[in-house]
Design an enzyme around this catalytic site. Structure first.
Site, short mmCIF file in Angstrom:
data_model
loop_
_atom_site.label_atom_id
_atom_site.label_comp_id
_atom_site.label_asym_id
_atom_site.label_seq_id
_atom_site.Cartn_x
_atom_site.Cartn_y
_atom_site.Cartn_z
N GLU A 100 36.13 47.87 -44.54
CA GLU A 100 36.06 47.13 -45.82
C GLU A 100 36.94 47.89 -46.81
OE1 GLU A 100 31.86 46.61 -46.65
OE2 GLU A 100 31.54 45.62 -44.72
N ARG A 110 22.29 51.50 -42.91
CA ARG A 110 20.94 51.14 -42.48
C ARG A 110 20.10 52.35 -42.08
NH1 ARG A 110 23.35 47.25 -43.93
NH2 ARG A 110 23.30 45.09 -43.17
N GLU A 116 29.66 43.97 -53.87
CA GLU A 116 30.16 43.21 -52.72
C GLU A 116 31.16 42.19 -53.25
OE1 GLU A 116 30.07 42.90 -48.83
OE2 GLU A 116 28.03 43.47 -49.43
#
Length: 313
Positions: free
Chosen positions: A24, A71, A178
């Site tokens: 990203e 996570r 985001e």
């Protein structure tokens, strides 16, 4: 004696994370730029630290090496005995927790901005983890107002079973940013510009707060996660239908019961079930195929914040 309802300590330490997912690229490029020249992110009396979170994944231009860094910031992983046998991202999480935490301690950084891209058509999105946090609601309100007329959406991931232990969760205030749509491993000038502006407005808000500005009561519209929806699958567990063209790129738009959601290769439309209108997010996100998530259903709610000011003023 202050007149505002919520008086918080001034913000002292802020981190900006890029490369939590190594493919990203907007966050990666911005953070690398700020490591070379951080003039635009400096604010008086504030320590702002740009940081590449997953350097091995960034080098390979892949989401992660062994497991998803975004996570694993839960007590179990952070408490594991450090060894070479641990997945790279778990070891990295422990290093990040040591540098910017420890999580849930007084010593942790005040705010972490974690920069992400999505392949979904989500525009500028702020991710909120706590619906009762007046400071963050005020900050998000400020960013939304500053970006207008460009839309900025707030995704609330507060949920008993769907909330996950994010990289940014080691800070007192966790902020996910985001911006999309942008393919993995690709840079787009418009997306980069939008993310850069979001960080600018966020830092301006912190500076104004630290300088003693009082922010009056406000309210923001947010999209709260309800459930994640998987693709239809055959008996072998393989995807049996794709996102319907009428749902593709329609993040944040109302999706009504009976509206087309999936399309099989033999032309059969699978509609939305249930009896309530939902708002889809992360529609057809590339990174979520492995997580068995075609999109997430959200519901629209309004969050209010009381007035806030710095306790020093």
């Amino acid at each position: 004696m202050t007149s505002c309802h919520v008086a918080d300590d001034p913000i002292k330490k802020v981190a900006i994370f890029g490369g939590t997912h190594g493919n990203e690229l907007t966050g990666v490029f911005l953070v690398k730029h700020w490591l070379e020249n951080g003039t635009e992110i400096q604010r008086t009396g504030l320590e702002v630290k740009p940081f590449i979170t997953n350097p091995r994944a960034v080098k390979k231009c892949t989401r992660y090496v062994d497991c998803d860094l975004n996570r694993v910031f839960d007590p179990e992983n952070l408490g594991k005995k450090m060894s070479e046998d641990l997945p790279y991202e778990v070891r990295r999480a422990q290093e990040i927790n040591h540098l910017f935490g420890p999580k849930d301690s007084e010593d942790s950084y005040d705010i972490i901005f974690d920069l992400h891209n999505t392949t979904s058509n989500m525009g500028c999105t702020l991710i909120l983890e706590d619906s009762r946090n007046d400071f963050l609601i005020q900050m998000f309100h400020y960013i939304k107002m500053s970006l207008a007329p460009l839309p900025c959406y707030v995704y609330l991931i507060e949920h008993p079973s769907l909330k996950y232990a994010t990289t940014r969760s080691i800070a007192k205030y966790a902020v996910g940013i985001e911006v999309g749509p942008q393919p993995q491993g690709v840079l787009r000038a418009d997306i980069l510009d939008q993310m850069r502006k979001m960080i600018k407005h966020a830092l301006d808000f912190i500076h104004n707060f630290n300088e003693g500005k009082e922010f009056p009561p406000c309210a923001i519209e947010v999209y709260k996660i309800m459930e994640k929806v998987d693709y239809p699958r055959n008996k072998c567990g393989e995807i049996a239908a794709i996102i319907h063209p009428k749902l593709q790129d329609q993040d944040w738009k109302p999706l009504h019961p009976g509206d087309p959601v999936f399309l099989t290769l033999d032309g059969k439309t699978i509609p939305l079930g249930g009896d309530c209108t939902v708002y889809p997010v992360f529609v057809n996100e590339a990174a979520y195929y492995e997580k068995k998530e075609a999109f997430a259903k959200t519901t629209k709610v309004t969050l209010s914040a009381e007035s806030i000011c710095s306790s020093l003023h």
